[in-house]
Design a protein around this motif. Structure first.
Motif, PDB file in Angstrom:
ATOM      1  N   VAL A 130       6.085  90.228 -34.353  1.00  0.00           N
ATOM      2  CA  VAL A 130       5.493  89.466 -35.465  1.00  0.00           C
ATOM      3  C   VAL A 130       5.520  87.988 -35.121  1.00  0.00           C
ATOM      4  O   VAL A 130       6.364  87.527 -34.350  1.00  0.00           O
ATOM      5  CB  VAL A 130       6.252  89.682 -36.808  1.00  0.00           C
ATOM      6  CG1 VAL A 130       6.191  91.129 -37.249  1.00  0.00           C
ATOM      7  CG2 VAL A 130       7.683  89.195 -36.706  1.00  0.00           C
ATOM      8  N   SER A 131       4.610  87.273 -35.739  1.00  0.00           N
ATOM      9  CA  SER A 131       4.541  85.823 -35.582  1.00  0.00           C
ATOM     10  C   SER A 131       5.636  85.178 -36.444  1.00  0.00           C
ATOM     11  O   SER A 131       5.987  85.698 -37.499  1.00  0.00           O
ATOM     12  CB  SER A 131       3.139  85.426 -36.025  1.00  0.00           C
ATOM     13  OG  SER A 131       3.074  84.102 -36.257  1.00  0.00           O
ATOM     14  N   ILE A 132       6.166  84.052 -35.969  1.00  0.00           N
ATOM     15  CA  ILE A 132       7.307  83.419 -36.645  1.00  0.00           C
ATOM     16  C   ILE A 132       6.882  82.084 -37.267  1.00  0.00           C
ATOM     17  O   ILE A 132       6.183  81.297 -36.631  1.00  0.00           O
ATOM     18  CB  ILE A 132       8.441  83.204 -35.608  1.00  0.00           C
ATOM     19  CG1 ILE A 132       9.049  84.553 -35.217  1.00  0.00           C
ATOM     20  CG2 ILE A 132       9.519  82.260 -36.101  1.00  0.00           C
ATOM     21  CD1 ILE A 132       9.704  85.324 -36.347  1.00  0.00           C
ATOM     22  N   PRO A 133       7.293  81.823 -38.526  1.00  0.00           N
ATOM     23  CA  PRO A 133       6.898  80.558 -39.166  1.00  0.00           C
ATOM     24  C   PRO A 133       7.345  79.338 -38.344  1.00  0.00           C
ATOM     25  O   PRO A 133       8.463  79.299 -37.826  1.00  0.00           O
ATOM     26  CB  PRO A 133       7.626  80.590 -40.515  1.00  0.00           C
ATOM     27  CG  PRO A 133       7.945  82.020 -40.767  1.00  0.00           C
ATOM     28  CD  PRO A 133       8.101  82.668 -39.428  1.00  0.00           C
ATOM     29  N   ASP A 134       6.450  78.320 -38.258  1.00  0.00           N
ATOM     30  CA  ASP A 134       6.697  77.130 -37.424  1.00  0.00           C
ATOM     31  C   ASP A 134       7.936  76.343 -37.841  1.00  0.00           C
ATOM     32  O   ASP A 134       8.579  75.714 -37.011  1.00  0.00           O
ATOM     33  CB  ASP A 134       5.495  76.175 -37.513  1.00  0.00           C
ATOM     34  CG  ASP A 134       4.293  76.746 -36.799  1.00  0.00           C
ATOM     35  OD1 ASP A 134       4.488  77.658 -35.971  1.00  0.00           O
ATOM     36  OD2 ASP A 134       3.163  76.290 -37.090  1.00  0.00           O
ATOM     37  N   TYR A 135       8.230  76.316 -39.143  1.00  0.00           N
ATOM     38  CA  TYR A 135       9.276  75.403 -39.625  1.00  0.00           C
ATOM     39  C   TYR A 135      10.695  75.824 -39.194  1.00  0.00           C
ATOM     40  O   TYR A 135      11.631  75.025 -39.253  1.00  0.00           O
ATOM     41  CB  TYR A 135       9.201  75.284 -41.163  1.00  0.00           C
ATOM     42  CG  TYR A 135       9.883  76.418 -41.896  1.00  0.00           C
ATOM     43  CD1 TYR A 135      11.202  76.312 -42.334  1.00  0.00           C
ATOM     44  CD2 TYR A 135       9.226  77.625 -42.134  1.00  0.00           C
ATOM     45  CE1 TYR A 135      11.829  77.356 -42.975  1.00  0.00           C
ATOM     46  CE2 TYR A 135       9.850  78.667 -42.769  1.00  0.00           C
ATOM     47  CZ  TYR A 135      11.153  78.527 -43.194  1.00  0.00           C
ATOM     48  OH  TYR A 135      11.783  79.573 -43.825  1.00  0.00           O
ATOM     49  N   LEU A 136      10.830  77.082 -38.745  1.00  0.00           N
ATOM     50  CA  LEU A 136      12.164  77.573 -38.363  1.00  0.00           C
ATOM     51  C   LEU A 136      12.539  77.116 -36.951  1.00  0.00           C
ATOM     52  O   LEU A 136      11.695  77.138 -36.050  1.00  0.00           O
ATOM     53  CB  LEU A 136      12.196  79.108 -38.396  1.00  0.00           C
ATOM     54  CG  LEU A 136      12.048  79.793 -39.758  1.00  0.00           C
ATOM     55  CD1 LEU A 136      11.843  81.288 -39.574  1.00  0.00           C
ATOM     56  CD2 LEU A 136      13.272  79.523 -40.634  1.00  0.00           C
TER      57      LEU A 136
END
Ligand SMILES: NC(=O)c1ccc[n+]([C@@H]2O[C@H](COP(=O)([O-])OP(=O)(O)OC[C@H]3O[C@@H](n4cnc5c(N)ncnc54)[C@H](OP(=O)(O)O)[C@@H]3O)[C@@H](O)[C@H]2O)c1
Length: 339
Positions: A130-136
């Protein structure tokens, strides 16, 4: 790119058997991605796996850990979901994309029986990431695939925990801290237990409304009873297993739900199940979650900019120390490894 990589490997059971080994970097075949791993996180399961207490018949050599994040280094033929440079996480169980859990998926979980995330390069079918949110940050992202998704599955998918409902969470480990964060997002009134007062104070700053030290108050279910005015809670995040289940059963209201997640307090104990039937209590098993649930969770995390609780980050070379730290139980939230 060099032709070899480093991986943490165990060839027999025991924490002292974990060794850094050199391995070839694989090339992606059709439908596969080569991921350069950036960070991993430890789960209690990984500790049991390395110790030989999870699956004594586990085939070795084995690379431990189910959770991690990395960047797509090379894309195999016939891939169309991701491009080079995308930041992704492998899902816990390959092939579980949606719907309920199924028996075969248990044979395709990372960190046993399939090699896990503690390696510099990992080959994964593109359908299983899965793709991971940028802010993490990488370490925060590495914390979510198992612990985060398990808590999400309990609080949101299996629950759901509704605004104003009372949610009891046991302990302050990885799963429990995510359950606290999702419980806060759901608008629940939260009671949390811990064996450590400092951890309870930290849990309060994160939104817990009531705290109970289970060492000071071994009959903590009576305290839950008192806090809820004799009614009991609507939901329990049960990570202790049979060692705590009877008290969880006594903490929940008639018709309430217990999400059975872990076995921290042992696997065997005498258990009086009478209240479960007499009070219409739902005991719901939870096993991590599907790719669809993971993607939904990531959307919620990104909207609310939830920051996973990362207690400590170890280097790749300090993997054995990281496991020992998890074993000590001193942590609050997640223990991570930078690869
Ligand atoms: N079913 C699934 O899909 C799934 C997924 C992930 C994890 N799990 C299981 O869930 C459990 C928790 O996993 P985790 O990774 O969150 O573990 P963890 O991070 O190692 O959590 C350990 C913490 O649990 C608390 N604890 C230990 N014994 C306790 C007890 N008797 N009563 C209440 N709290 C207790 C302690 O918190 P305090 O220090 O605050 O007391 C301890 O620090 C494990 O059994 C794991 O195998 C299951």
């Amino acid at each position: 790119m060099s032709a070899t990589q480093k991986a943490q490997v165990f060839r027999s059971f025991g924490l002292d058997q974990l060794k850094m080994e050199e391995r070839d970097i694989p090339r992606p075949g059709a439908g596969e991605l080569l991921i350069q791993m950036k960070a991993a996180s430890l789960n209690f399961r990984d500790l049991l796996m390395v110790a030989g207490q999870y699956n004594p018949k586990l085939k070795m050599p084995m690379v431990p850990c189910s959770d991690g994040v990395g960047v797509v280094q090379e894309v195999g033929p016939h891939c169309h979901r991701f491009k080079e440079g995308a930041r992704v996480s492998p899902i816990f169980a390959r092939g579980w994309h949606d719907g309920p859990a199924f028996r075969e998926m248990l044979k395709s979980t990372h960190g046993g029986p399939l090699d896990g995330t503690l390696q510099q390069y990992m080959l994964v079918p593109e359908a299983d990431v899965v793709s991971i949110p940028d802010y993490l940050t990488d370490e925060e992202a590495a914390a979510i695939p198992c612990a985060g998704l398990t808590a999400w599955s309990a609080v949101v998918e299996k629950g759901p925990v509704r605004p104003g409902e009372k949610l009891l969470i046991l302990g302050t480990g990885g799963v429990s801290m995510f359950a606290l964060q999702f419980g806060v997002l759901s608008g629940a009134e939260i009671i949390i237990t811990s064996g450590n007062d400092e951890k309870l104070e930290r849990a309060k700053t994160m939104g817990a409304h009531h705290t109970i030290n289970y060492r000071d108050k071994p009959s903590w279910e009576k305290e839950v009873y008192r806090i809820t005015g004799g009614r009991g809670v609507d939901h329990v995040i049960e990570v202790g297993g049979v060692g705590t289940l009877e008290k969880s059963i006594r903490s929940v209201r008639p018709g309430g739900s217990i999400y059975l997640i872990g076995v921290l307090a042992g696997k065997e104990a005498p258990l009086d199940l009478t209240p479960v039937l007499m009070q219409d209590i739902r005991i719901q098993g939870v096993v991590v979650g599907s790719r669809r649930a993971f993607e939904n969770m990531n959307q919620a995390l990104a909207v609310h900019k939830v920051r996973p609780v990362v207690d400590k980050v170890f280097s790749f070379e300090e993997t054995t120390e990281a496991f020992a730290y998890l074993k000590s139980g001193s942590h609050f939230g997640k223990v991570c490894i930078r690869i």
